[in-house]
Write an enzyme that holds these catalytic residues in place. Structure first.
Site, mmCIF file in Angstrom:
data_model
loop_
_atom_site.group_PDB
_atom_site.id
_atom_site.type_symbol
_atom_site.label_atom_id
_atom_site.label_comp_id
_atom_site.label_asym_id
_atom_site.label_seq_id
_atom_site.Cartn_x
_atom_site.Cartn_y
_atom_site.Cartn_z
ATOM 1 N N GLU A 33 0.811 -1.165 -0.123
ATOM 2 C CA GLU A 33 0.019 0.012 0.205
ATOM 3 C C GLU A 33 0.747 1.202 -0.058
ATOM 4 O O GLU A 33 1.761 1.204 0.880
ATOM 5 C CB GLU A 33 -0.797 -0.169 1.253
ATOM 6 N N HIS A 34 0.433 2.087 -0.878
ATOM 7 C CA HIS A 34 1.267 3.423 -1.189
ATOM 8 C C HIS A 34 2.625 3.120 -1.485
ATOM 9 O O HIS A 34 3.472 4.085 -1.424
ATOM 10 C CB HIS A 34 0.962 4.455 0.206
ATOM 11 N N THR A 35 2.811 2.159 -2.097
ATOM 12 C CA THR A 35 4.083 1.754 -2.812
ATOM 13 C C THR A 35 4.233 2.299 -4.209
ATOM 14 O O THR A 35 5.278 2.324 -4.603
ATOM 15 C CB THR A 35 4.475 0.355 -2.437
ATOM 16 N N ASP A 36 3.084 2.323 -4.907
ATOM 17 C CA ASP A 36 3.034 2.314 -6.537
ATOM 18 C C ASP A 36 3.458 3.737 -7.031
ATOM 19 O O ASP A 36 4.300 3.406 -7.854
ATOM 20 C CB ASP A 36 1.713 2.104 -6.967
ATOM 21 N N GLY A 127 -13.006 2.506 -0.893
ATOM 22 C CA GLY A 127 -11.827 2.102 -0.985
ATOM 23 C C GLY A 127 -11.496 0.779 -1.840
ATOM 24 O O GLY A 127 -10.442 -0.041 -1.902
ATOM 25 N N SER A 130 -13.894 2.024 -7.026
ATOM 26 C CA SER A 130 -15.012 2.174 -8.193
ATOM 27 C C SER A 130 -14.503 3.154 -9.089
ATOM 28 O O SER A 130 -15.005 3.264 -10.317
ATOM 29 C CB SER A 130 -16.159 2.856 -7.208
ATOM 30 N N SER A 131 -13.737 4.188 -8.632
ATOM 31 C CA SER A 131 -13.285 5.237 -9.751
ATOM 32 C C SER A 131 -12.471 4.596 -11.030
ATOM 33 O O SER A 131 -12.784 4.796 -12.131
ATOM 34 C CB SER A 131 -12.619 6.428 -9.141
ATOM 35 N N ASP A 175 -4.652 0.938 -9.468
ATOM 36 C CA ASP A 175 -5.989 0.683 -9.544
ATOM 37 C C ASP A 175 -6.626 0.743 -11.050
ATOM 38 O O ASP A 175 -7.044 -0.059 -11.560
ATOM 39 C CB ASP A 175 -6.832 1.941 -8.909
HETATM 40 C C1 GLA Z 1 -5.054 4.829 -3.975
HETATM 41 C C2 GLA Z 1 -4.582 5.120 -5.369
HETATM 42 C C3 GLA Z 1 -3.391 3.982 -5.637
HETATM 43 C C4 GLA Z 1 -2.597 3.600 -4.474
HETATM 44 C C5 GLA Z 1 -3.297 3.323 -3.150
HETATM 45 C C6 GLA Z 1 -2.573 3.230 -2.079
HETATM 46 O O1 GLA Z 1 -5.917 3.638 -4.285
HETATM 47 O O2 GLA Z 1 -5.183 5.411 -6.592
HETATM 48 O O3 GLA Z 1 -2.666 4.334 -6.897
HETATM 49 O O4 GLA Z 1 -1.574 4.461 -4.220
HETATM 50 O O5 GLA Z 1 -4.378 4.492 -3.001
HETATM 51 O O6 GLA Z 1 -1.646 1.999 -2.382
#
Ligand code: GLA
Length: 389
Positions: A33-36, A127, A130-131, A175
């Site tokens: 998470e929050h690594t992308d 979370g 959906s977007s 996503d």
């Molecule tokens: C959201 C962002 C993703 C990712 C996550 C956290 O979903 O759209 O790109 O950064 O938060 O992992």
């Protein structure tokens, strides 16, 4: 979501001709998470909830679109200077559609006009992306009825650009990538630097992925998200003075980081610590999944939550309560918040035989603690964007 036949009929009634049908899934991130946006690793899977778009081409350059969930219609002309619609809150559905049209038409493909009818059973604000499901379903529909084809990776990159420019979130690629390229029965290990991926079979034995939607979405989410991204960039800038040649936190080994972490201000140090350790957790998690070691996989999920809560500070009270309650139940291997945070959902790995008890207990206890009945989904891994027959 009613059947595809109903969607076909609804389109026909509204626009007077037959559509083609397309759909894209929501996602749950298992770990990473929050690594992308730090060029690291993520392990999401597409879920059994989809956004559906019925579409037919037009002879002109007009886009007409109706959203069933919002019960709202919109129209606009494809043009090189398409902008977000003024006066709409950031994240308004119509701006996603405009953004997707603008970014696909300008970058890699040439679109024609189209009539669209959108319906979705991906929970909003949960979370579960959906977007990205909306972007991918609309984007794929527009391309298909314009008789354009090309790499789904390029589609995902254009959708990410739409999110940056029309929805105001400087999101990473996870996503849009999983919405486009998800594989049934697999999680995807995505290398967010090379943009390559490995399909990892979701071998869970008798366990299942269970998602608990906390029912809360904190208003500051997108501002805080962009702040985290800036903090990581600042961390890289400072660390590079001691570790020349690093491009992103992906390039920093844990041991190296531990030796020089004290040069960073406290908050930035903790943000970097999360990202660097999370990349390692993803590598271990993939290995555990391949070996069928669910106990270790679950421990890594829970460790990820702790790191997101303490170091990255993107959890919230409700998510913490859900994780704590989950970990108290029998048959639970691990639990963590999933997605951007500040509300949304948790992902849990639970033995099938214990799921009924889990649902009952967690619903009851969470309602007692937070005053909200959580929505709980049990899901397998689905395929990405596609045309439906
Ligand atoms: C959201 C962002 C993703 C990712 C996550 C956290 O979903 O759209 O790109 O950064 O938060 O992992």
């Amino acid at each position: 979501m009613a059947s595809l036949e109903t969607l076909r009929l609804q389109f026909q009634q509204r626009y007077g001709r037959a559509p083609r049908l397309f759909s894209a899934p929501g996602r749950v991130n298992l770990i990473g998470e929050h690594t992308d946006y730090n060029e690291g690793f993520v392990l999401p899977m597409a879920i059994e909830r989809r956004t559906h778009v019925a579409a037919a081409p037009r002879a002109d350059r007009r886009i007409r679109v109706f959203s069933q969930e919002m019960n709202e219609a919109a129209e606009f002309e494809l043009s090189a200077d398409l902008q977000p619609l003024e006066g709409k809150p950031s994240g308004a559905w119509v701006n996603y559609v405009r953004g997707v049209a603008a970014c696909l038409d300008n970058d890699w493909f040439t679109l024609g006009g189209a009539d669209l009818f959108i319906t979705s059973d991906v929970p909003l604000g949960a979370g579960l992306s959906s977007s990205a499901a909306l972007e991918a379903a609309v984007g794929f529909a527009l391309l298909s009825v314009s008789e354009q084809s090309g790499s789904l990776l390029n589609v995902a990159l254009a959708l990410q650009k739409a999110e940056h420019e029309f929805a105001g979130t400087q999101c990473g690629i996870m996503d849009q990538y999983i919405a486009c390229l998800g594989q049934a029965d697999h999680a995807l290990l995505i290398d967010c630097r090379s943009l390559g991926c490995e399909n990892v079979p979701l071998q869970l034995g008798e366990a299942r992925i269970v998602i608990c939607n906390s029912g809360v979405r904190h208003a500051l989410a997108s501002g805080e998200y962009n702040t985290r991204r800036a903090e990581c960039a600042e961390g890289v800038r400072r660390l590079a003075q001691h570790l020349p040649g690093i491009q992103s936190l992906r390039d920093v080994a844990i041991e190296e980081f531990d030796q020089i972490a004290q040069i960073l201000p406290d908050a930035i140090r903790r943000r970097c610590n999360h990202v660097i350790t999370e990349n390692t957790r993803v590598a271990y998690a993939v290995d555990a999944l391949k070996r069928g070691d669910l106990a270790f996989f679950g421990k890594l999920m829970t460790a990820s939550h702790e790191s997101l809560r303490h170091d990255y500070e993107v959890s919230c009270q409700e998510l913490d309560v859900l994780v704590k309650l989950a970990l108290r139940q029998p048959g639970v291997y691990g639990a963590r918040m999933t997605g951007g945070g500040f509300g949304g959902s948790t992902v849990n790995l639970v033995e099938a035989a214990h799921i009924n008890f889990f649902v009952e207990k967690v619903s009851h206890e969470y309602a007692k603690a937070c005053g909200i009945t959580p929505e709980i989904l049990i899901t397998g891994a689905e395929g990405g964007v596609r045309e439906d027959q």
